[in-house]
Design a protein around this motif. Structure first.
Motif, PDB file in Angstrom:
ATOM      1  N   GLN A 112       0.847  -1.184   0.000  1.00 48.22           N
ATOM      2  CA  GLN A 112       0.000   0.000   0.000  1.00 48.22           C
ATOM      3  C   GLN A 112       0.883   1.234   0.000  1.00 48.22           C
ATOM      4  O   GLN A 112       1.904   1.271   0.699  1.00 48.22           O
ATOM      5  CB  GLN A 112      -0.908   0.032   1.222  1.00 48.22           C
ATOM      6  CG  GLN A 112      -1.980  -1.010   1.187  1.00 48.22           C
ATOM      7  CD  GLN A 112      -2.868  -0.931   2.414  1.00 48.22           C
ATOM      8  OE1 GLN A 112      -2.410  -0.638   3.499  1.00 48.22           O
ATOM      9  NE2 GLN A 112      -4.145  -1.196   2.212  1.00 48.22           N
ATOM     10  N   MET A 113       0.456   2.241  -0.774  1.00 55.13           N
ATOM     11  CA  MET A 113       1.217   3.476  -0.875  1.00 55.13           C
ATOM     12  C   MET A 113       0.293   4.664  -0.690  1.00 55.13           C
ATOM     13  O   MET A 113      -0.853   4.623  -1.114  1.00 55.13           O
ATOM     14  CB  MET A 113       1.893   3.561  -2.233  1.00 55.13           C
ATOM     15  CG  MET A 113       2.870   2.469  -2.450  1.00 55.13           C
ATOM     16  SD  MET A 113       3.541   2.515  -4.080  1.00 55.13           S
ATOM     17  CE  MET A 113       4.154   0.852  -4.142  1.00 55.13           C
ATOM     18  N   GLU A 114       0.853   5.683  -0.064  1.00 57.75           N
ATOM     19  CA  GLU A 114       0.072   6.900   0.159  1.00 57.75           C
ATOM     20  C   GLU A 114       1.020   8.093   0.125  1.00 57.75           C
ATOM     21  O   GLU A 114       2.105   8.052   0.694  1.00 57.75           O
ATOM     22  CB  GLU A 114      -0.622   6.815   1.516  1.00 57.75           C
ATOM     23  CG  GLU A 114      -1.527   7.956   1.821  1.00 57.75           C
ATOM     24  CD  GLU A 114      -2.197   7.785   3.170  1.00 57.75           C
ATOM     25  OE1 GLU A 114      -2.537   8.819   3.762  1.00 57.75           O
ATOM     26  OE2 GLU A 114      -2.368   6.649   3.623  1.00 57.75           O
ATOM     27  N   SER A 115       0.593   9.133  -0.546  1.00 58.02           N
ATOM     28  CA  SER A 115       1.377  10.356  -0.603  1.00 58.02           C
ATOM     29  C   SER A 115       0.890  11.296   0.492  1.00 58.02           C
ATOM     30  O   SER A 115      -0.303  11.537   0.629  1.00 58.02           O
ATOM     31  CB  SER A 115       1.214  11.003  -1.979  1.00 58.02           C
ATOM     32  OG  SER A 115       2.029  12.130  -2.064  1.00 58.02           O
ATOM     33  N   THR A 116       1.807  11.796   1.296  1.00 57.13           N
ATOM     34  CA  THR A 116       1.471  12.708   2.387  1.00 57.13           C
ATOM     35  C   THR A 116       2.283  13.993   2.242  1.00 57.13           C
ATOM     36  O   THR A 116       3.135  14.100   1.365  1.00 57.13           O
ATOM     37  CB  THR A 116       1.764  12.070   3.760  1.00 57.13           C
ATOM     38  OG1 THR A 116       3.164  11.842   3.864  1.00 57.13           O
ATOM     39  CG2 THR A 116       1.020  10.761   3.937  1.00 57.13           C
TER      40      THR A 116
END
Length: 160
Positions: A112-116
């Motif tokens: 899982q990847m998420e840009s913050t």
């Protein structure tokens, strides 16, 4: 006679097995590398040289993973290729695969990847189910702990 007796001890209420076990573990990494760069490194399934457990895959270069794709992968633990089934793909967010190795074990891997605001957040989750899961976990635990960080390192090397 002993086998039948042991089997009866393993059954509870005649339906559920007491010998089933499951394991779930997630490893997380935060990096300044953009999600797009990490995602492109991850979906290049033909080149899994960054993965601590997988040695090589049997896929042509440039093939993009889609749900339903089945391919072979050779691990560092066994020279025998195991089959991998792509379950779910959400571009730049999630890649879920299932390893179809041997009866008695079900292994699911999720990236899982998420840009913050602080950078990119990468999570590697592994789920093991079945009566062989404690044994398999004992073998793969040192490799699993490195997967997320190795993915980020490989993505960093591919930056211009």
């Amino acid at each position: 006679m002993i086998f039948n007796f042991s089997f009866k001890l393993l059954l509870a209420d005649g339906e559920k097995q007491l010998c089933q076990s499951s394991l779930y573990k997630t490893y997380r990494v935060t990096t300044s590398i953009p999600v797009d760069v990490v995602w492109h490194r991850l979906i290049n399934l033909a080149d899994m040289s960054w993965h601590p457990l997988f040695v090589k895959t049997k896929l042509p270069q440039g093939l993009i993973p889609k749900p339903g794709l089945i391919f072979g992968v050779v691990t560092r633990l066994t020279p025998i290729p195991i089959r991998v089934f792509v379950e779910n793909v959400r571009p730049r967010e999630l890649l879920s695969i299932r390893l179809l190795a041997i009866p008695g074990i079900e292994q699911r891997i999720t990236y899982q990847m998420e840009s913050t605001l602080c950078g990119s957040y990468i999570a590697y989750s592994i789920t093991l189910k079945g009566w062989l899961s404690p044994v398999i976990w004992w073998f793969i635990k040192p490799y699993s702990a490195k997967v997320a960080s190795e993915l980020v390192n490989a993505a960093a090397k591919s930056l211009p």
